[in-house]
Design a protein around this motif. Structure first.
Motif: not given
Length: 248
Positions: A44, A89, A91-94, A96-97, A145, A186, A189, A191
């Motif tokens: 990220t 955007a 689904s971004f929070r769901y 993980t790295d 992503s 971005y 969120l 970023q």
């Protein structure tokens, strides 16, 4: 600003390769940036650092290849890409790295295998709204992503066998629109921060160098050699990301 010397060891060649690719030599190798930077920082973080640099490269590319894009392709691809960006955007929070490492690693390896295994003797395909919309949306999603939209975009564009300048111009206009749209989510969120933007600014001096070098080298270097080196490097980066996920 990021101080780790290893980060710059991978970031400098990554930015130059992406710039050369955007200059028309190297196809969709823009996806090499996040896999390489993710060897030194979280995916990220790598994506956030690269986005302002990509936007600068797009301006240089738009100037260099102005008027070269295929309008019919873009009318199909860009609305679909917007849908993909919105899904990315949401689904971004769901993710993980490790999820993102798997996504990037899979795209890197599959794109490399596709390059080596696809048949060059196929007849050109006709443009198709359904196919273009699907791959355009997937390109928007993966571009949001991890800036890896080149793989799905090329799956649609390459079989069309567009004239070289039209192909380069289409990809440049497509990703210029996609990257500038991505700045909005971005920012929303969270970023971007001062350290990452400062790091982007330091690396950004390489952006026009890479793009203009790629444009200059188009007719002056064996493109096959460049492809083989970059795709081999990309395969190794993809394997390393898989290793990182499953080694802990």
């Amino acid at each position: 600003m990021i101080q780790d010397p290893f980060f710059y060891l991978v970031a400098i060649p990554a930015v130059l390769i992406v710039g050369i690719s955007k200059g028309g030599l190297g196809g969709g190798l823009g996806l090499i940036a996040v896999p390489l930077l993710a060897l030194a920082v979280p995916p990220t973080t790598a994506a956030a650092i690269m986005l302002p640099i990509l936007c600068l490269m797009d301006l240089v590319g738009l100037w260099k290849f102005r008027g070269k894009g295929d309008a019919r392709c873009l009318k199909t691809l860009l609305p679909a890409a917007l849908v993909g960006i919105v899904l990315g955007a949401l689904s971004f929070r769901y993710l993980t790295d490790d999820h993102i490492r798997l996504i990037v690693g899979t795209i890197a390896i599959s794109f490399t295998l596709n390059y080596y295994l696809r048949k060059s003797s196929q007849q050109p395909r006709q443009q198709n709204l359904a196919r273009g919309s699907f791959w355009g949306a997937l390109s928007g999603f993966t571009s949001f992503s991890v800036h890896a939209g080149g793989a799905p975009l090329n799956i649609y564009l390459l079989p069309l066998r567009l004239e070289k300048q039209a192909y380069i111009g289409t990809t440049i206009v497509f990703f210029a629109a996609v990257n500038y749209i991505k700045l909005i989510p971005y920012g929303m969120l969270g970023q971007f921060n001062t350290d990452l933007l400062t790091t982007s600014a330091v690396l950004a001096v390489l952006a026009p160098v890479g793009v203009l070098t790629g444009a200059w080298l188009q007719h002056r270097i064996n493109e096959g050699v460049f492809y083989h080196l970059c795709y081999g490097f990309l395969m190794l980066a993809g394997i390393k990301l898989f290793y990182d996920v499953f080694s802990h």
